[in-house]
Design an enzyme around this catalytic site. Structure first.
Site, PDB file in Angstrom:
ATOM      1  CG  LEU A 197     -16.319 113.693  25.301  1.00  0.00           C
ATOM      2  CD1 LEU A 197     -15.142 113.662  26.258  1.00  0.00           C
ATOM      3  CD2 LEU A 197     -17.625 113.811  26.051  1.00  0.00           C
ATOM      4  CG  ASP A 215     -29.502 114.951  12.599  1.00  0.00           C
ATOM      5  OD1 ASP A 215     -30.710 114.976  12.925  1.00  0.00           O
ATOM      6  OD2 ASP A 215     -28.584 114.789  13.409  1.00  0.00           O
TER       7      ASP A 215
END
Lengths: 477, 249
Positions: free
Chosen positions: A42, A158
């Site tokens: 998270l 990425d």
């Protein structure tokens, strides 16, 4: 924190037990709420108690389920970020470990915006293209950060709009920060081939050599992604939106290649001599080569004249042969950046007084989730709209009291339409600050509701994102 | 930076020789002398290498693991951070950092195989817990540069490619000391080549002179290595055992 029993009874320096269930180091922060979620864990927004003007994004890594300790992704990210120091790369300010549940926390300078949200704001809200100054400044800073990484032998692997962060109001307003180094690699003498691990760049931004099965990553794969992002900044629409083929071990991404070939034409061996050596070339021969691609012309798609320097730079980034593709260092020297408007440090606010300044929305914060990731079980009290100072609620999973209610854009739900949620939320992010003067204070009821609707999973698009309304906006170029 | 030694955290954190072999007060109280301290670290370097052979990782992983272990004991007492656990935890962490992850259960399996002594017996959860403590002790600096990278090129340049194996072995032995905490890796590589040329009777003075490095430093490192070889001959298992006894769990 919570799950203290697991780690045994070894000496626990953080002393996270008893009535106060948050470890000492955490007490230097005021948790505001959750801003993202990914496969690794998270991301939270917090303020530093000693300096409340400073916001921090805290990325919490889950303990891996297989009893394999700290995830190798987290290790790699820490390892790289600890060595990196550049204005256009996200700054790791702290690392914390909670021995009680063996969780790991990375604290970053918070960036309020990212390119995914900025592009979406222009496309869906203001219905207007991003001004030239901002596009150029964003691109220049992105290249500047990338050049630093590449010259230090780091491939990001990425790059996508949601990983390109932009600082909110404050000293660094409008400064680009490359984020999310979970997949980044030092490519000097790797012990394993770089394509190993199965994970690779999000398909829309994936370079053709990777789609055709190349095993080695080079800095050129990052440059392809930058080209895709550049085009998206210009048109507000992802350049190559292929449907991802899910499956084991790098399946052949026919649709993604098809989308690329439709715009750029089929690559030829003449222009890209090593093409024939790529593993998927045979599949390509069988499945694609039969099709006819009338080169639609990149300039048509991005609405630029072939003579425009912006187009020249873009086409050099989207060069098929990775060895011929422009490098970050070369791109920074390109004519495009020497023509007016010149790129600037604050990409979001053009220096020319006449230009309109866009007020970008701030990141939605789910204030109902605590550091454990547990959603507070407070009965969702109907909050009277006048109750602006409702920050401190009682109960075991208390959120820290906030002295300043964080302004939140209204209609948070709309910011996360189902189906296209999430892939922007995995990044951490930039300075706090109300760029939304007219916005409402947080209402818990709304936030709760919004939370249920949000599926903040790192599930990359693929569904529901195919049909944008046809664009009708005026073109700048 | 990650690929340039001169801007790396490794380079910035190099220590002076005096800073390395300091026994922390709490360890001193247990009667651990500087000699014991060195011996235990040597023994643990060997332990890591042995374990690594079984789980089959490359030399670079071993070298990184030993470096981590040596860095840990600059700041943490052995009486609280049991070397018999720190060693496998460092190997575990290094395997992740060097992208060749070894499973913790495999380490536990081979630990049991290597040592019947209960004091070495640790379970998976102990290793995972220590991995985190090691990370913390290292202050999360994980990039380590090693002499191996420069070695083949230097040897070739010196016309000593035939001495690759010998030199490689000398470099391996440097990890039995704290050299990696003190000197830039390329100087350790050069010192190893220097010793190899002496052993092989190869006249290399001109080649060394041409390098733009401080030959005094290289020679000093070489002397240290040779001193170590001398003292190593008189290290007995009993002495190691006696030192280890002072740690008692």
């Amino acid at each position: 924190m919570g799950d203290g029993g697991r780690a045994g009874n070894s000496s626990n320096s953080s002393g996270g037990s008893g009535g106060n269930n948050r470890p000492e180091w955490l007490q230097q922060y005021d948790l505001i709420g959750k801003i993202g979620e990914g496969t690794y864990g998270l991301v939270f927004l917090a303020k530093i108690k000693s300096n409340r003007s400073k916001s921090i994004a805290i990325k919490k890594f889950k303990q891996s389920k297989d009893g394999d300790g700290v995830s190798p992704t987290a290790i790699r990210e820490i390892m790289l970020l600890r060595e990196i120091n550049h204005e256009n790369v996200v700054k790791l300010v702290n690392v914390h470990i909670n021995p009680a549940d063996m969780s790991l926390y990375l604290a970053f300078d918070y960036a309020e915006h990212d390119l995914y949200e900025i592009i979406r704001h222009h496309r869906d809200k203001v219905n207007q293209s991003i001004n030239q100054y901002t596009v150029k400044s964003l691109l220049w800073q992105l290249l500047n950060g990338l050049n630093y990484l590449h010259s230090n032998w780091i491939v990001h692997r990425d790059l996508k709009p949601s990983n390109i962060l932009v600082m909110g109001e404050g000293e660094e307003h409008g400064v680009v920060k490359i984020g999310d180094f979970g997949l980044a690699r030092i490519y000097q003498s790797p012990l394993k081939i770089l394509a190993d691990n199965g994970v690779v760049v999000t398909i829309w931004y994936r370079a053709p050599e990777l789609l055709l099965g190349a095993k080695h990553y080079t800095t050129a794969v990052d440059m392809w992604a930058v080209g895709c992002i550049f085009a998206e900044l210009l048109t507000l629409k992802p350049l190559f939106q292929g449907q991802e083929v899910k499956g084991v071990q790098n399946p052949f991404q026919l649709d993604q290649l098809d989308k690329i070939f439709k715009v750029l034409g089929h690559p030829t061996q003449e222009k890209w001599p090593t093409l024939v050596n790529l593993p998927h070339w045979q599949s390509d021969m069988q499945q694609i080569q039969g099709r006819k691609y009338d080169n639609a012309g990149l300039y048509n798609v991005v609405h630029l004249s072939p003579k425009n320097p912006a187009y020249d730079l873009l086409s050099k980034m989207l060069e098929y042969d990775p060895r011929k593709r422009i490098t970050a260092a070369q791109a920074l020297e390109h004519e495009y950046f020497r023509l007016e408007p010149l790129p600037g440090r604050n990409a979001l606010v053009p220096p020319q007084p006449g230009e309109k300044v866009v007020n970008y929305p701030i990141r939605p914060v789910d204030t109902t989730t605590d550091f454990e990731g547990t959603i507070s079980l407070q009965p969702s009290q109907p909050v009277s709209s006048g109750n602006a100072q409702s920050g401190g609620m009682p109960g075991p999973h208390v959120m820290p009291t906030r002295s300043v209610p964080r302004p939140m854009p209204m209609g948070m739900q709309r910011m996360q339409p189902p189906g296209m949620s999430a892939y922007n939320l995995t990044s951490q992010a930039g300075m706090g600050g109300g760029m939304n003067p007219g916005s409402m204070p947080v209402q818990r009821g709304v936030a709760n509701q919004a939370h249920q609707q949000q599926q903040m999973r790192r599930k990359d698009q693929s569904t529901g994102m195919t049909g944008y309304p046809p664009q009708q906006k005026s073109r700048r170029f | 930076m990650a690929a340039n030694f001169w801007t790396s955290s490794h380079c910035k954190h190099l220590l002076d020789p005096e800073e390395v072999d300091i026994v922390l007060p709490i360890d001193k109280e247990r009667g651990i002398s500087v000699e014991d301290f060195k011996l235990i670290k040597l023994h643990m370097a060997n332990y890591i290498a042995k374990l690594a052979q079984h789980v089959k990782v490359r030399q670079r992983v071993v070298a990184t693991a030993i470096t981590y272990m040596r860095r840990v004991y600059i700041r943490r007492p052995m009486t609280e951070y049991d070397p018999r656990l720190v060693a496998p935890a460092c190997l575990y962490l290094a395997s992740k950092a060097e992208e060749s992850t070894v499973q913790a259960r495999l380490l536990v399996f081979y630990i049991k195989k290597l040592y019947s002594d209960d004091k070495y017996r640790y379970e998976i959860k102990d290793i995972l817990e220590m991995e985190m403590k090691v990370l913390e002790a290292l202050d999360y600096y994980l990039v380590v540069f090693h002499p191996y990278r420069a070695l083949p090129q230097l040897l070739q340049d010196a016309g000593m490619s035939d001495a690759t194996q010998l030199t490689w072995g000398i470099v391996n032995d440097t990890y039995k000391m704290d050299l990696i905490l003190i000197h830039p890796p390329h100087l350790i590589a050069l010192a190893s080549i220097y010793i190899a040329s002496v052993l092989k009777d190869k006249e290399n003075t001109a080649w060394f002179e041409e390098l733009r490095v401080d030959m005094n430093v290289v020679k000093n490192i070489a002397m240290e290595i040779l001193d170590f070889y001398d003292s190593h001959k008189i290290i007995t298992d009993e002495r190691v055992l006696a030192a280890m006894m002072k740690l008692n769990k």
